[in-house]
Design an enzyme around this catalytic site. Sequence first.
Site, PDB file in Angstrom:
ATOM      1  N   HIS A   4      26.481 -26.629 -31.318  1.00 25.47           N
ATOM      2  CA  HIS A   4      26.635 -26.346 -29.876  1.00 25.47           C
ATOM      3  C   HIS A   4      26.098 -27.463 -28.981  1.00 25.47           C
ATOM      4  O   HIS A   4      25.301 -27.213 -28.071  1.00 25.47           O
ATOM      5  CB  HIS A   4      25.986 -25.013 -29.513  1.00 25.47           C
TER       6      HIS A   4
ATOM      7  N   GLU B 279      27.406 -28.782 -26.615  1.00 21.48           N
ATOM      8  CA  GLU B 279      27.745 -28.544 -25.206  1.00 21.48           C
ATOM      9  C   GLU B 279      26.661 -27.780 -24.453  1.00 21.48           C
ATOM     10  O   GLU B 279      26.620 -27.790 -23.225  1.00 21.48           O
ATOM     11  CB  GLU B 279      29.089 -27.800 -25.093  1.00 21.48           C
TER      12      GLU B 279
ATOM     13  N   CYS C 119      27.001 -37.642 -34.118  1.00 26.03           N
ATOM     14  CA  CYS C 119      27.630 -36.337 -34.346  1.00 26.03           C
ATOM     15  C   CYS C 119      29.149 -36.512 -34.329  1.00 26.03           C
ATOM     16  O   CYS C 119      29.659 -37.588 -34.016  1.00 26.03           O
ATOM     17  CB  CYS C 119      27.195 -35.336 -33.266  1.00 26.03           C
TER      18      CYS C 119
ATOM     19  N   CYS D 181      30.599 -37.653 -30.890  1.00 29.06           N
ATOM     20  CA  CYS D 181      30.371 -39.080 -30.678  1.00 29.06           C
ATOM     21  C   CYS D 181      31.236 -39.920 -31.616  1.00 29.06           C
ATOM     22  O   CYS D 181      31.754 -40.964 -31.219  1.00 29.06           O
ATOM     23  CB  CYS D 181      28.898 -39.420 -30.856  1.00 29.06           C
TER      24      CYS D 181
END
Length: 147
Positions: free
Chosen positions: A69, A71, A105, A108
């Site tokens: 998560h 975000e 991640c 990215c």
Amino acid sequence: MDKWDKRFMELTEDVGSWASCLRRKVGAIIVKDKRVMATGYNGAPAGIKSCIERGKCLRIEQNIPSGTHAELCYAAHAEQNALIQAAKYGVNIDGATLYCTHQPCVICAKMIINAGIKRVVYKEGYPDDFSMELFKEAGTEVEKVGE
């Protein structure tokens, strides 16, 4: 690791120390032809209060596990901020190397691949195997360096 890789990895640690995140200090630099083209650290977007300014971390408060998560965080990742800085100032990073304190991640990784970064060098792991699969499929060279 050659002397240039060592120097640039040391610089990622310095840049990471600027992070406005309470949970993790991450630094990234984009290098082309032995020149630093852009830097980034994890922190809130311009005009948004950082976790340091708020005195709390949303991810810690909500017990959100690392690697999930993304975000749900005020900060943009160091890699994202370095890519954005290059774009904002019109810096050509096609074919460059991205040095980062931590493994990127998957979010990215997608941005790094699309930006034309050809090599990623990092020190610390991150719980995201899918990002490594994408780098492999895209032909992006990835190197984890020792402690």
